[in-house]
Design an enzyme around this catalytic site. Structure first.
Site, mmCIF file in Angstrom:
data_model
loop_
_atom_site.group_PDB
_atom_site.id
_atom_site.type_symbol
_atom_site.label_atom_id
_atom_site.label_comp_id
_atom_site.label_asym_id
_atom_site.label_seq_id
_atom_site.Cartn_x
_atom_site.Cartn_y
_atom_site.Cartn_z
ATOM 1 N N GLU A 35 38.797 39.038 37.448
ATOM 2 C CA GLU A 35 40.127 38.901 38.057
ATOM 3 C C GLU A 35 41.168 38.506 37.024
ATOM 4 O O GLU A 35 42.309 38.968 37.069
ATOM 5 C CB GLU A 35 40.062 37.880 39.194
ATOM 6 C CG GLU A 35 39.279 38.403 40.395
ATOM 7 C CD GLU A 35 39.161 37.383 41.507
ATOM 8 O OE1 GLU A 35 39.676 37.625 42.600
ATOM 9 O OE2 GLU A 35 38.539 36.320 41.270
ATOM 10 N N GLU A 83 31.286 38.123 44.438
ATOM 11 C CA GLU A 83 31.528 37.021 45.373
ATOM 12 C C GLU A 83 30.877 37.229 46.733
ATOM 13 O O GLU A 83 30.463 36.265 47.390
ATOM 14 C CB GLU A 83 33.033 36.804 45.551
ATOM 15 C CG GLU A 83 33.720 36.079 44.400
ATOM 16 C CD GLU A 83 34.147 37.011 43.288
ATOM 17 O OE1 GLU A 83 34.893 36.575 42.402
ATOM 18 O OE2 GLU A 83 33.728 38.197 43.286
#
Length: 731
Positions: free
Chosen positions: A119, A141
């Site tokens: 990210e 995740e």
């Protein structure tokens, strides 16, 4: 600390190199030090913007960035969810400022960039990675019960489109090599070595000097459209109803929340501007972080796995050993699978069977597995041939003379195992580790015929060996610490996950798994519709339903295991009572329906078509018995969890790590629960709440759900064990 977390170096060309290097940790994570350092760094970049040509973001660690701090995330509760939302928004605001700096920012990715690491890179304008297949990039995740909350959902949707972002990266948490990520458009450029990364990043900045568009993300340009469209696009809208339907099929009705939240964040975020979409993502992230699901999954898939891989279960003070040659007794599917696992890890294998033809057949099975990998392009023909050459088939026990480890993989029969070990012990050296791949027979009993019981240990592999990661290591009463350490070393050498358990019939995994398939058969006997029985299990999160699994292990093997248990009980002066479920199994066997291998069991197996439940199963036993779905699901979960508690009580289990990882990777306990031990302690109301619910089930469905006095007493402390895992494993 924050001054050292990100080193700020500007060269004569005005190119700033930011090197992330947390001095307090082995990897960079989104902890307090990172947040403080990134805040100060962005402030400085904005203040010096006019003197900056561009920015290179890289790492001083072996990895680029490891993502969010999972210890912090485990502490999130419903009471602190608002604080978590505020925290993640603040971290994302820093990345957004970096993205809108007005100067080109290049990520020089030297190592793994998973979760928050990727990210951070996605917030840069250009991404360069070292072309090393060992480097993994992705957003995993979802495997921790979370969603990418650092902008991963929002940016990937805008980069790739909703469909590719969801299917290619988000919903399954795929980890890809830099080459694969480059092919999918997430990485812009590859270099051959790490030394080339920063120079390549600087070169790209020089090439785009004066090009204002190089410092602007496409979605910040007016009129930008998300690739493939959004729900307001007619063509996309026509296909949108299939998204949740396909997700339900993928999840098989499992209650896991994170994939649904990811899909919602992606679709909802596509309808609004970037910053609003980012806030939507943050809200879903905070909600998941505050839930029991993420707490449980982080515990299992990060902390428990990390503990095991770092050697918490390994007896201390013993030098690590590496094996060069293994002898395997029995070349059936299991023995051949173990031979394949060893050979692919560089270990020479002597594969012995009663005949050379049988041993050759086992080697042929290993060849078939290798050929499948070659066909997928993941193994060269040369490496395939070299791996297969490590397996030597034989019928002569004398060929085992030089092996360092023997792994017996013959049928579950005490007398047969005694016979093959007697033959082997006569030829192997005095330091050869003796391992039995038994799934039920107590190791202490097998040690009775061994001349070196201290070197005798259980090594329970799971079928199919090439796909199942777990190996259950069983210590008998006389197994030494050195034998245990050597067994752990071997399991890790062949790239599998070792758990360590104590002795007892069925040990841990087989003992607990037996309760699941027994409960399924019990429900058949009670008259519940077979399809309802199966769907309740998959909707509870089990990867496969109990009646199908009963067919896979075979009804006759179940009978054999029960018979062996009955003999052992009789020797102790006890008598086992046959359950209604066992009566169902006996009836099916009498009808010739012995399981999948026999071509018929609880299911029919039509040639060239999917299996279907045997129609007569419903006609013979179903009575329209109506049981609430919650109770059906809980009957499976609680039977297995209560048996797990029994393993703790009996000393078979000494640490929650083995219970959780063994439950998930060995016997299919629903991953979103974090495993049987965490399921109990993480239940609403904690272990006391679990005991209360178990008593409710016992009142309704029988005493097999009644918590023991030991477990009821443990509920007061809220934990199943008091000693650390390492101490338990060494005891």
């Amino acid at each position: 600390m924050s001054e050292n977390m990100i080193r700020y170096e500007r060269d004569d060309e005005g190119i700033v190199t930011l090197t992330m290097d947390d001095p307090s940790a082995g990897a960079n994570t989104m902890n307090a030090a990172y947040k403080s350092a990134m805040g100060q760094t962005v402030d400085r970049l904005e203040a010096e913007r006019d003197d900056i040509t561009g920015v290179v973001l890289t790492s001083g660690k072996k990895t680029f960035f490891a993502g969010g701090n999972l210890s912090d995330l485990q502490g999130v509760t419903p009471e602190t969810v608002a604080d978590t939302f505020t925290e993640v928004e603040a971290i994302k605001a820093q990345l957004r400022r970096l993205e809108q700096l007005g100067k080109p920012v290049v990520a020089a990715i030297n190592g793994a960039a998973l979760g928050g690491g990727l990210e951070v890179a996605l917030a840069c304008h250009h991404r360069i990675a070292v072309d090393d297949d060992k480097v993994k990039l992705g957003l995993p995740e979802v495997t921790l019960g979370l969603l990418p909350g650092g902008g991963g959902v929002t940016r990937l949707v805008r980069m790739l489109g909703i469909t590719e972002a969801l299917m290619g990266w988000l919903l399954q948490g795929q980890q890809r090599s830099p080459k694969e990520a480059h092919a999918k458009g997430v990485i812009d450029e590859l270099v051959a070595t790490r030394e080339e990364l920063v120079p390549a990043a600087k070169a790209w900045i020089r090439e785009h000097a004066g090009d204002e568009s190089a410092a602007v993300k496409p979605w910040d340009v007016k009129g930008y459209r998300i690739p493939g469209g959004t729900p307001t696009t007619p063509a996309f809208a026509a296909n949108l109803p299939a998204f949740p339907s396909n997700l339900r099929k993928q999840l098989k009705g499992s209650p896991v929340k994170s994939p649904r939240s990811i899909m919602s964040a992606a679709v909802e975020g596509s309808l609004v501007d970037f910053d609003t979409a980012s806030r939507i993502e943050s809200r879903y992230f905070a909600e998941l972080a505050a839930g029991r699901e993420s707490t449980a999954m982080i515990q299992a898939f990060f902390f428990d796995l990390q503990s095991i891989s770092s050697g918490a279960l390994r007896p201390a003070g013993i030098e690590r050993a590496k094996v060069g040659q293994v002898g395997i007794l029995g070349a059936g599917m299991m023995g051949a699978g173990i031979a394949h696992a060893c050979a692919t890890s560089g270990i020479d294998v002597v594969l012995k069977d009663v005949s050379v033809e049988g041993a050759e057949k086992g080697k042929a099975h290993a060849a078939k597995l290798l050929d499948a990998i070659v066909a997928k392009g993941r193994l060269s023909q040369e490496d395939r041939d070299a791996t297969l050459a490590r397996i030597t088939p034989t019928a002569d026990a004398a060929d085992l003379a030089g092996v360092e480890v023997v792994i017996e993989a013959v049928f579950e029969d005490h007398d047969l195992k005694e016979k093959v070990f007697a033959e082997v012990e006569a030829v192997v050296g005095p330091h050869t580790l003796l391992c039995s791949n038994t799934s039920t027979l107590p190791i202490t009993g097998l040690q009775g015929f061994a001349t070196r019981p201290a070197d005798f240990i259980g090594l329970h592999f799971f079928s199919p060996v090439d796909k199942m990661k777990l190996v259950e290591i069983i210590r008998g009463e006389r197994t030494s610490d050195e034998a245990t350490a050597r067994a752990i070393d071997l399991v890790q050498q062949i790239r599998k996950i070792p758990i360590v358990v104590g002795d007892g019939r069925g040990f841990y995994t087989s003992r607990v798994f037996g309760t699941l398939i027994d409960e399924g058969a019990q429900l058949v006997a009670e008259g519940v519709d077979p399809q309802v029985i199966e769907r309740a299990a998959t909707s509870a999160g089990f990867p496969a339903p109990p009646l199908a699994m009963l067919d896979e292990v075979s009804l006759t093997l179940t009978q054999h295991i029960r018979g062996e248990a009955a003999k052992a009980a009789a020797a102790e002066g006890r008598e086992l009572t046959k359950t209604p479920g066992e009566t169902v199994i006996d009836t099916l066997v009498d009808l010739g329906r012995k399981g999948r291998a026999a071509g018929a069991g609880l299911y029919d197996y039509p040639e060239g078509a999917p299996k279907v439940l045997w129609p007569d199963l419903r006609e013979r036993w179903s009575k329209g018995t109506d049981i609430p779905v919650r109770d059906l699901r809980d009957r499976y979960l609680f039977r297995m969890a209560l048996e797990t508690a029994g393993c703790f009580e009996d000393g078979v289990l000494g640490d929650p790590e083995s219970a959780n990882i063994g439950g998930i990777f060995g016997i299919g306990f629903p991953p979103h629960t974090g495993g049987p031990a965490t399921f109990m302690t993480n239940y609403e109301g904690g272990l006391a709440g679990f005991v209360t619910r178990a008593n409710e089930l016992a009142d309704s469905y029988g005493e097999r759900f009644r918590p023991s006095a030991w477990l009821t007493a443990r509920a007061a402390s809220g934990t199943l064990v008091d000693v650390p895992a390492k101490a338990a494993a060494a005891s």
